[in-house]
Design a protein around this motif. Structure first.
Motif, PDB file in Angstrom:
ATOM      1  N   LEU A 199      28.224 -38.447  -3.656  1.00 35.90           N
ATOM      2  CA  LEU A 199      27.172 -39.415  -3.955  1.00 35.90           C
ATOM      3  C   LEU A 199      27.690 -40.458  -4.948  1.00 35.90           C
ATOM      4  O   LEU A 199      27.486 -41.662  -4.780  1.00 35.90           O
ATOM      5  N   GLU A 200      28.360 -39.986  -5.962  1.00 37.59           N
ATOM      6  CA  GLU A 200      28.923 -40.878  -6.992  1.00 37.59           C
ATOM      7  C   GLU A 200      29.956 -41.826  -6.395  1.00 37.59           C
ATOM      8  O   GLU A 200      29.958 -43.031  -6.670  1.00 37.59           O
ATOM      9  N   LYS A 201      30.815 -41.298  -5.524  1.00 40.39           N
ATOM     10  CA  LYS A 201      31.842 -42.123  -4.872  1.00 40.39           C
ATOM     11  C   LYS A 201      31.195 -43.185  -3.975  1.00 40.39           C
ATOM     12  O   LYS A 201      31.614 -44.347  -3.967  1.00 40.39           O
ATOM     13  N   GLY A 222      32.265 -48.195 -15.518  1.00 35.36           N
ATOM     14  CA  GLY A 222      33.231 -47.278 -14.931  1.00 35.36           C
ATOM     15  C   GLY A 222      32.606 -46.012 -14.390  1.00 35.36           C
ATOM     16  O   GLY A 222      31.449 -45.682 -14.663  1.00 35.36           O
ATOM     17  N   ARG A 223      33.390 -45.308 -13.587  1.00 37.04           N
ATOM     18  CA  ARG A 223      33.011 -44.022 -13.002  1.00 37.04           C
ATOM     19  C   ARG A 223      33.923 -42.946 -13.569  1.00 37.04           C
ATOM     20  O   ARG A 223      35.124 -43.163 -13.774  1.00 37.04           O
ATOM     21  N   ASP A 237      29.562 -39.503 -15.477  1.00 34.19           N
ATOM     22  CA  ASP A 237      29.529 -39.857 -14.049  1.00 34.19           C
ATOM     23  C   ASP A 237      29.646 -41.364 -13.848  1.00 34.19           C
ATOM     24  O   ASP A 237      30.554 -41.850 -13.173  1.00 34.19           O
ATOM     25  N   MET A 238      28.706 -42.110 -14.408  1.00 31.47           N
ATOM     26  CA  MET A 238      28.718 -43.563 -14.250  1.00 31.47           C
ATOM     27  C   MET A 238      28.227 -44.202 -15.547  1.00 31.47           C
ATOM     28  O   MET A 238      27.227 -43.756 -16.121  1.00 31.47           O
ATOM     29  N   LEU A 253      24.402 -37.956 -12.362  1.00 31.13           N
ATOM     30  CA  LEU A 253      23.884 -37.654 -11.033  1.00 31.13           C
ATOM     31  C   LEU A 253      23.876 -36.154 -10.777  1.00 31.13           C
ATOM     32  O   LEU A 253      24.874 -35.472 -11.014  1.00 31.13           O
ATOM     33  N   LYS A 254      22.746 -35.649 -10.293  1.00 31.84           N
ATOM     34  CA  LYS A 254      22.613 -34.253  -9.890  1.00 31.84           C
ATOM     35  C   LYS A 254      21.911 -34.221  -8.536  1.00 31.84           C
ATOM     36  O   LYS A 254      20.830 -34.790  -8.390  1.00 31.84           O
ATOM     37  N   THR A 255      22.533 -33.564  -7.562  1.00 30.70           N
ATOM     38  CA  THR A 255      21.952 -33.560  -6.221  1.00 30.70           C
ATOM     39  C   THR A 255      20.862 -32.501  -6.060  1.00 30.70           C
ATOM     40  O   THR A 255      20.085 -32.552  -5.110  1.00 30.70           O
ATOM     41  N   GLY A 256      20.784 -31.550  -6.964  1.00 34.47           N
ATOM     42  CA  GLY A 256      19.773 -30.511  -6.859  1.00 34.47           C
ATOM     43  C   GLY A 256      18.534 -30.812  -7.686  1.00 34.47           C
ATOM     44  O   GLY A 256      18.303 -31.946  -8.114  1.00 34.47           O
TER      45      GLY A 256
END
Length: 349
Positions: A199-201, A222-223, A237-238, A253-256
């Protein structure tokens, strides 16, 4: 192109550049003036149609005849079709009692933008909000359409946060304005479960769209921004910087589903940026955690104990089932079709 038999004097190049800038600026100002006059004309035509419909009961047939007569008198002028006259009527009706149209945001927009506002929005409040935003941030017609379809107004400033407790006014209000919930990441083209790094990419690879979704004023820093804390390595993360608010924004970022410990880690990262990057002229660093889902009560408890200004939001990148989404035409196809049916927006038309 410089003639071979001419020797240009010193300073010629800088003078030429200066004159070029003046010509460009003058052309832009002239275009704006002509556009303003055109929009005022369209509003007055629409308002006259409204008045005569109220007084004389004008119907569709009379409006068609009016279009024919106007085009007969001004054959070189486009934009006088019956359908465009109906748009003018709708324009005057939508902005009827709020003062001169030239003093309102809608009066500063091209005709194509106004048609989008009329077609897509039925209520005055969102029409005025999107019109003002389009003027302030210079949105193109397609960007305006995208913002409306993604319900940017409804999502802006609604993410739960502790800004009112951790930031003084007006900083708290400014920070809250950029905290959307949810963030719409449909432009990534993802589906199903994805890893946080993926997701971050994807967000980084489409940074222009990401910045647009975050809102005006954000600049990408930056990332996976690295910090060394006495031998311990940490990666944000970002990281973004808001050029209007002059503050860093840490985005994790957290996908859950949101977990309380996520707030603790974000709190730590905000403190780290404040210590390592923040300058005296900068505002306090803000953290935004964007997760797959959240329990509002859990979020409130976690924010209540956090020492740093933070907001907890969610994201979405799927608004339709896969089958229905695949059946839809691509965004560029929709845009091309819209361009074909819309009356010209050239000020001379």
């Amino acid at each position: 192109m410089v003639r071979a038999d001419i020797v240009l004097p010193d300073g010629y190049a800088s003078t030429l550049d200066s004159l070029k800038r003046r010509v460009r600026d003058a052309r832009v100002r002239a275009q704006r003036t002509v556009n303003t006059q055109l929009i005022e004309l369209y509003w007055h035509i629409g308002n006259e149609i409204l008045t005569q419909q109220d007084r004389q009961g004008w119907g569709t047939g009379v409006v068609k005849q009016l279009a024919t007569d106007l085009r007969g008198e001004f054959p070189e002028m486009k934009g006088l079709s019956p359908s465009n006259l109906q748009y003018m009527r709708a324009f005057a009706a939508a902005w009827h009692s709020s003062g001169p149209i030239s003093q309102q945001p809608a009066g500063k927009l091209p005709w194509g933008h106004i048609m989008v506002l009329i077609d897509k929005l039925n209520d005055a409040e969102p029409r005025n909000w999107y019109a003002a935003a389009a003027v302030e941030y210079g949105w193109s017609r397609n960007v305006l359409m995208n913002m409306i379809m993604n319900k940017s107004m409804e999502r802006t400033g609604v993410a739960p946060s502790n800004f009112s407790r951790q930031l003084t006014s007006p900083d708290s209000e400014l920070a809250q304005q950029v905290a959307k919930d949810p963030y719409a990441f449909e432009f990534l083209g993802l589906s199903g479960e994805v890893a946080e790094r993926d997701l971050e990419k994807a967000l980084t690879e489409k940074i222009v769209e990401t910045l647009r979704e975050l809102g005006p004023g954000f600049a990408f820093v930056g990332r996976q921004v690295h910090f060394d804390v006495d031998g311990d390595d940490f990666y944000i993360d970002m990281l973004f910087f808001h050029v209007q608010q002059l503050r860093y924004f840490v985005i994790e970022l957290k996908t859950g589903k949101f977990q309380p410990e996520y707030a603790g880690k974000l709190n730590f990262y905000v403190a780290l940026v404040d210590d390592k990057l923040k300058l005296p002229v900068h505002g306090e660093t803000v953290g935004i955690l964007i997760c797959g889902s959240k329990n509002e009560h859990t979020v409130r408890y976690a924010l209540g104990r956090a020492d740093s200004p933070m907001a907890i939001s969610t994201y979405t990148y799927e608004t339709l089932p896969a089958g229905e989404r695949d059946a839809l035409p691509a965004a560029d196809e929709l845009s091309a079709a819209f361009d074909q049916i819309e009356p010209p927006t050239n000020p001379t038309e």
